[in-house]
Design an enzyme around this catalytic site. Structure first.
Site, PDB file in Angstrom:
ATOM      1  CG  ASN A 136      -0.079   0.072   2.795  1.00  0.00           C
ATOM      2  OD1 ASN A 136       1.062  -0.061   2.583  1.00  0.00           O
ATOM      3  ND2 ASN A 136      -0.872  -0.032   3.616  1.00  0.00           N
ATOM      4  CG  HIS A 138       3.612   0.290   4.580  1.00  0.00           C
ATOM      5  ND1 HIS A 138       2.794  -0.672   5.296  1.00  0.00           N
ATOM      6  CD2 HIS A 138       4.983  -0.261   4.814  1.00  0.00           C
ATOM      7  CE1 HIS A 138       3.392  -1.718   5.388  1.00  0.00           C
ATOM      8  NE2 HIS A 138       4.520  -1.518   5.041  1.00  0.00           N
TER       9      HIS A 138
END
Ligand code: GLP
Length: 259
Positions: A136, A138
């Site tokens: 995602n 991160h």
């Protein structure tokens, strides 16, 4: 930004390890920012091999890890302190007091997080920061919508991250939902950043990080604001990049010029 599409994960690990070892030769008291996960393991194996071969001395190196789960004791097999001991620290003979992890307990966690930031500053700042990336986008555990100016603090993990990391936990074993992580702002203060990404699962995150708009929704896109960041990708992680051919040409020129 440098974007290097490597022929294999091994080649990526080789290049990153070579950069770290060169930095260590230049500065024996190197301050390293370190990452966990499966991605950096090849680099760690090469650093251990260099130490065993007598080609590297880590006795003056200090390390700051990006993140740690809240609620796992240091000797828990899934704790990042355990991971780092097993994958790197024991193998390179790093003095225990040179190793730092973000705080995960105590009755003043915000104060301890500020102290972690201060410890990085007192060490002279991070020279080389090693990064992986979540599917995602991160970095560390800075989940989507993390402030791009954030500092070390506690974060709640997203469902995506929990699902991605569920493979490390046995059936019925409790998986931590919280972690302390360096902030995006903390990471951006490192002098040099080396990010590795492997696999198709990360391809969209890499596309957003390298070619997307700078957005807290894809925290790794903040790296576009950093003056010295290199992405080491395998073909799968590079597969969605629009300017893939251009990055290959840049790399070819770089090699021809002796880089
Ligand atoms: C965790 C870590 C990150 C790491 C990511 C990717 O979420 N907090 O620092 O980059 O996992 O893990 P892997 O390398 O196993 O894909």
């Amino acid at each position: 930004m440098r974007v290097i599409e490597c022929s294999s994960q091994d080649q990526a690990a080789e290049l990153v390890a070579a950069e770290i070892l060169a930095a260590l030769r230049q500065k024996p008291g190197l301050v390293l920012g370190l990452a966990t996960g499966s991605t950096p393991i090849g680099v760690y194996q090469r650093l251990i091999a260099a130490k065993r071969a007598g080609a590297a001395d880590f006795s003056r190196v200090r390390t700051f890890n990006l993140d740690e789960y809240i609620g796992l004791p240091a000797d828990h097999p899934q704790s990042y302190r355990h991971f780092m001991r097993a994958q790197l620290f024991d193998g390179i003979g790093l003095p225990r007091h040179h190793v730092h992890f973000p705080p995960t307990d105590g009755n003043d966690l915000p104060g301890a997080c500020r102290a972690y930031e201060q410890a990085i500053k007192s060490a002279g700042g991070i020279d080389v920061q090693l990064l992986g990336i979540g599917s995602n986008g991160h970095i560390g555990f800075n989940e989507p919508t993390s402030s791009l100016a954030s500092r070390t603090r506690v974060k709640t993990l997203t469902d995506k991250t929990l699902a991605d990391n569920a493979r490390f936990y046995g059936k019925g074993e409790a998986q931590p939902q919280l972690a302390t992580t360096m902030g995006v702002g903390t990471i951006l203060e490192a002098r040099r950043i080396l990010l590795q990404s492997f696999g198709t699962k990360k391809a969209e995150a890499i596309r957003q990080a390298v070619e997307g708009p700078v957005s807290s929704f894809w925290p790794a896109s903040a790296l576009q604001l950093h003056p010295d960041v290199t992405f080491f990708l395998d073909a799968d992680s590079a597969s969605l990049l629009t300017m893939r051919e251009y990055y290959r040409r840049v790399r070819k020129n770089e090699i021809e010029l002796g880089g």
